[in-house]
Write an enzyme that holds these catalytic residues in place. Structure first.
Site, mmCIF file in Angstrom:
data_model
loop_
_atom_site.group_PDB
_atom_site.id
_atom_site.type_symbol
_atom_site.label_atom_id
_atom_site.label_comp_id
_atom_site.label_asym_id
_atom_site.label_seq_id
_atom_site.Cartn_x
_atom_site.Cartn_y
_atom_site.Cartn_z
ATOM 1 N N LYS A 109 0.835 -1.213 0.000
ATOM 2 C CA LYS A 109 0.000 0.000 0.000
ATOM 3 C C LYS A 109 0.864 1.256 0.000
ATOM 4 C CE LYS A 109 -2.590 2.633 3.482
ATOM 5 N NZ LYS A 109 -1.530 3.272 4.255
ATOM 6 N N ASN A 110 1.814 1.319 0.930
ATOM 7 C CA ASN A 110 2.527 2.587 1.092
ATOM 8 C C ASN A 110 3.546 2.850 -0.015
ATOM 9 O OD1 ASN A 110 0.910 3.270 3.190
ATOM 10 N ND2 ASN A 110 2.354 2.694 4.798
ATOM 11 N N ASP B 69 3.417 0.542 12.231
ATOM 12 C CA ASP B 69 2.194 0.008 11.613
ATOM 13 C C ASP B 69 1.917 -1.449 11.988
ATOM 14 O OD1 ASP B 69 1.887 2.482 10.480
ATOM 15 O OD2 ASP B 69 2.640 1.907 8.504
ATOM 16 N N CYS C 280 -5.317 8.321 8.894
ATOM 17 C CA CYS C 280 -5.569 7.872 10.266
ATOM 18 C C CYS C 280 -5.167 8.959 11.259
ATOM 19 C CB CYS C 280 -4.770 6.604 10.543
ATOM 20 S SG CYS C 280 -5.210 5.214 9.488
ATOM 21 N N ARG D 248 -0.434 15.545 12.953
ATOM 22 C CA ARG D 248 0.393 15.029 11.844
ATOM 23 C C ARG D 248 0.892 16.219 11.030
ATOM 24 N NH1 ARG D 248 -2.053 9.476 9.337
ATOM 25 N NH2 ARG D 248 0.050 9.400 8.442
ATOM 26 N N PRO D 249 1.975 16.874 11.495
ATOM 27 C CA PRO D 249 2.443 18.090 10.827
ATOM 28 C C PRO D 249 3.031 17.795 9.446
ATOM 29 C CG PRO D 249 3.947 17.474 12.616
ATOM 30 C CD PRO D 249 2.832 16.473 12.627
ATOM 31 N N ILE D 250 3.101 18.850 8.610
ATOM 32 C CA ILE D 250 3.726 18.690 7.284
ATOM 33 C C ILE D 250 4.865 19.711 7.113
ATOM 34 C CG2 ILE D 250 1.734 17.645 6.123
ATOM 35 C CD1 ILE D 250 1.201 20.485 4.920
ATOM 36 N N ASP D 251 5.383 20.193 8.250
ATOM 37 C CA ASP D 251 6.429 21.220 8.180
ATOM 38 C C ASP D 251 7.664 20.761 7.396
ATOM 39 O OD1 ASP D 251 6.509 19.551 10.652
ATOM 40 O OD2 ASP D 251 8.472 20.493 10.876
ATOM 41 N N GLN D 252 8.007 19.470 7.471
ATOM 42 C CA GLN D 252 9.213 18.996 6.773
ATOM 43 C C GLN D 252 8.995 18.925 5.249
ATOM 44 O OE1 GLN D 252 12.203 18.668 8.483
ATOM 45 N NE2 GLN D 252 10.837 19.605 9.984
ATOM 46 N N ARG E 150 -9.272 0.121 3.614
ATOM 47 C CA ARG E 150 -8.387 1.129 3.014
ATOM 48 C C ARG E 150 -7.028 0.523 2.699
ATOM 49 N NH1 ARG E 150 -6.828 5.667 6.507
ATOM 50 N NH2 ARG E 150 -5.413 5.798 4.767
ATOM 51 N N ARG F 168 -4.024 10.221 3.580
ATOM 52 C CA ARG F 168 -2.822 11.024 3.779
ATOM 53 C C ARG F 168 -2.046 11.209 2.476
ATOM 54 N NH1 ARG F 168 -2.526 14.249 7.583
ATOM 55 N NH2 ARG F 168 -0.450 15.045 7.801
HETATM 56 N N1 EPU Z 1 6.511 14.540 11.177
HETATM 57 C C1 EPU Z 1 6.803 15.851 11.452
HETATM 58 N N2 EPU Z 1 6.789 16.750 10.414
HETATM 59 C C2 EPU Z 1 6.510 16.376 9.128
HETATM 60 C C3 EPU Z 1 6.227 15.044 8.858
HETATM 61 C C4 EPU Z 1 6.230 14.135 9.912
HETATM 62 O O1 EPU Z 1 7.069 16.231 12.594
HETATM 63 O O2 EPU Z 1 6.527 17.257 8.243
HETATM 64 C C5 EPU Z 1 6.544 13.562 12.281
HETATM 65 C C6 EPU Z 1 5.187 12.887 12.526
HETATM 66 O O3 EPU Z 1 4.383 13.667 13.380
HETATM 67 C C7 EPU Z 1 5.597 11.562 13.124
HETATM 68 C C8 EPU Z 1 6.934 11.255 12.432
HETATM 69 O O4 EPU Z 1 7.388 12.497 11.902
HETATM 70 O O5 EPU Z 1 5.811 11.707 14.492
HETATM 71 C C9 EPU Z 1 6.868 10.241 11.324
HETATM 72 O O6 EPU Z 1 5.874 10.613 10.376
HETATM 73 P P1 EPU Z 1 5.999 10.210 8.840
HETATM 74 O O7 EPU Z 1 6.009 11.452 8.036
HETATM 75 O O8 EPU Z 1 7.121 9.236 8.669
HETATM 76 O O9 EPU Z 1 4.631 9.455 8.592
HETATM 77 P P2 EPU Z 1 3.695 9.554 7.309
HETATM 78 O O10 EPU Z 1 4.519 9.683 6.091
HETATM 79 O O11 EPU Z 1 2.608 10.518 7.567
HETATM 80 C C10 EPU Z 1 3.782 7.014 6.754
HETATM 81 C C11 EPU Z 1 2.788 5.906 6.543
HETATM 82 C C12 EPU Z 1 2.153 5.534 7.875
HETATM 83 C C13 EPU Z 1 3.253 5.128 8.864
HETATM 84 C C14 EPU Z 1 4.333 6.215 8.963
HETATM 85 C C15 EPU Z 1 5.526 5.807 9.792
HETATM 86 C C16 EPU Z 1 2.012 6.314 4.311
HETATM 87 C C17 EPU Z 1 0.919 6.766 3.424
HETATM 88 N N3 EPU Z 1 1.761 6.363 5.620
HETATM 89 O O12 EPU Z 1 3.055 8.106 7.303
HETATM 90 O O13 EPU Z 1 1.373 4.389 7.595
HETATM 91 O O14 EPU Z 1 2.696 4.927 10.142
HETATM 92 O O15 EPU Z 1 4.802 6.556 7.646
HETATM 93 O O16 EPU Z 1 6.106 4.657 9.265
HETATM 94 O O17 EPU Z 1 3.070 5.892 3.855
HETATM 95 C C18 EPU Z 1 -0.466 2.960 7.755
HETATM 96 O O18 EPU Z 1 -0.121 2.422 6.691
HETATM 97 O O19 EPU Z 1 -1.336 2.458 8.516
HETATM 98 C C19 EPU Z 1 0.152 4.207 8.166
HETATM 99 C C20 EPU Z 1 -0.397 5.024 9.037
#
Ligand code: EPU
Length: 430
Positions: free
Chosen positions: A22-23, A306, A117, A122-126, A398, A93
């Protein structure tokens, strides 16, 4: 809303085949935007998140055709509208991966703030830091994220403050067509990051180092269509591995990359299961009691967050006390209230759960509070005495393809009780 009705107590036996990741799929599908030309993508998982991404592509003017159950032809040549609205983006997401891909191809993109989820903030600052570093201006207005650059994106050196799968993918997507060299430091190393890099390279990009924490991307002017097969889903495989152990069964899980499963394999062995690895499959057997264990979730190659809820479900019936620490998300234990309804004893303090094993779980009406929490409820229901009903199973669907059929093929007794259709369409044969 659809429900699963599960008669628990069966030992899972036989074999199942894992679908595409999926991811990885949710990154590779938006990545097709970067090339004019035909992309043939194989091993696409049949899940609703994928259906929504196809709908987004079609709304932007792309052609999406199913060739068979798992292969899709995507041609984004005629895409001319770099916009994804709220109605679709709110479902998942990964809709924000269109920001990176559209920015890479059109130098501009507008995508609604994404759903997905809920594990706390869930910030997007990065992601924004990365886009800005490449020369884009990013604004958020009325729930839309707008990114644009007047000229072309320029390669840059970006150090991520946190290890983020999403930011690594999004900035990689934007930078493959930027002018010059981009270096991503403190990048995520998950298998789906490597899979995306391989797909981009098959379209003519020049991405090196994916799978390590430094990724170097030399921008290219032109990318072309490609044929590509997505890797197997590590989390689906792990979910079946845990379910096999929890039910005291014996299951061969096929279409697996055993290397991706190492952290899960290791913890299942400490919990008392026998795990045998083959070239592209894994057998999990468990006959004795479940032993307690200690887990901390971490970015890859650590134990995946996960898989945390599914492991909690298994350890609810361990002979002793286990401790699970969530190292990625702020609030990923919301589902334990549902396990408590089935007789589990789990105390949560912030990011730590202490699980005191009980003799057995008892059926109860429960909810899937999110995707992996839903998978944990399924595992709990499979080992519980009696008939459990799980509500809100759209969360499970999903991310898990044909989940009822796959478990039932192993001897489980799960019925999906139909409810009115949602507005989400899957492409014809997916
Ligand atoms: N974070 C920040 N700033 C950012 C982005 C992330 O502080 O700009 C923090 C988050 O708050 C969190 C950490 O960094 O504490 C990791 O977040 P990450 O960005 O790695 O997660 P994501 O990309 O939103 C993906 C998977 C999730 C999985 C996480 C961690 C997808 C679509 N989603 O989420 O998968 O839990 O990586 O491995 O790839 C799932 O499949 O059930 C799922 C939730």
């Amino acid at each position: 809303m659809e429900k699963f009705v599960i008669n628990g107590g069966t030992k899972l036996k036989g074999s199942i085949t894992v679908g595409g990741a999926k991811n990885a799929a949710v990154a590779i599908i938006p990545a097709t935007i970067l090339a004019k030309g035909l992309c043939v993508v194989e091993n696409i998982p049949n899940i609703s998140d994928v259906g929504i991404l196809f709908k987004m592509l079609k709304e932007m003017g792309a052609s999406v055709k199913s060739i068979n159950k798992t292969t899709v032809e995507i041609d984004t040549t005629s895409v001319n509208n770099p916009f994804v609205g709220y109605e679709l983006a709110r479902h998942l997401r990964a809709s924000y991966y269109f920001l990176g891909a559209l920015l890479g191809r059109f130098n501009r993109a507008s995508v609604s703030m994404p759903g997905g989820c809920h594990f706390g903030v869930r910030p997007i600052d990065q992601h924004i830091k990365g886009f800005e570093s490449l020369g884009a201006t990013v604004t958020i207005d009325h729930g839309m994220i707008n990114a644009r650059t007047k000229k072309t994106l320029l390669g840059s050196h970006i150090y991520f403050d946190v290890v983020s799968v999403g930011a690594t993918i999004n900035v990689m997507l934007a930078s493959v067509r930027a002018k010059g060299l981009t270096v991503l430091e403190n990048a995520a190393k998950e298998p789906h990051i490597v899979d995306l890099a391989n797909f981009l390279n098959s379209m003519g990009a020049d991405v090196r180092g994916a799978g390590t924490d430094v990724i170097k991307i030399h921008g290219v002017d032109i990318m072309h269509g490609a044929s590509y097969s997505i890797i197997p889903d590590q989390i689906e495989a792990g979910t079946f591995m845990i379910a096999a152990a929890a039910s005291k069964g014996n299951v061969l899980i096929k279409n697996v990359i055993p290397k991706h499963m190492e952290s899960v394999t290791n913890k299942l062995e400490s919990a008392g299961a026998k795990v045998t690895e083959y070239d592209d499959s894994i057998r999990v057997e468990c006959t004795g009691p479940i032993s307690p264990t200690t887990i901390k979730t971490m970015p890859h190659p650590g134990f995946p967050t996960d898989m945390q809820p599914q492991m909690t479900a298994l350890l609810t019936v361990a002979e002793g006390t286990s401790v699970i620490t969530e190292g990625v998300w702020d609030n990923r234990f919301r589902y334990v209230d549902e396990l408590a309804r089935m007789g589990a004893n789990v105390q949560v303090d912030g990011k730590v759960a202490v699980i005191t094993g009980v003799k057995g779980l008892k059926a109860a009406p429960v909810k899937a509070t999110d995707l992996r929490a839903g998978a944990a409820m399924l595992i709990a229901a499979l080992i519980a005495k009696g008939t459990t009903e799980i509500e809100d199973v759209f969360h499970i669907e999903r991310g898990y393809e044909d989940v009822v059929a796959k478990f039932n093929a192993l001897g489980a007794n799960i019925k999906r009780v139909e409810a009115p259709k949602t507005d989400i369409e899957m492409p014809a044969s997916l």
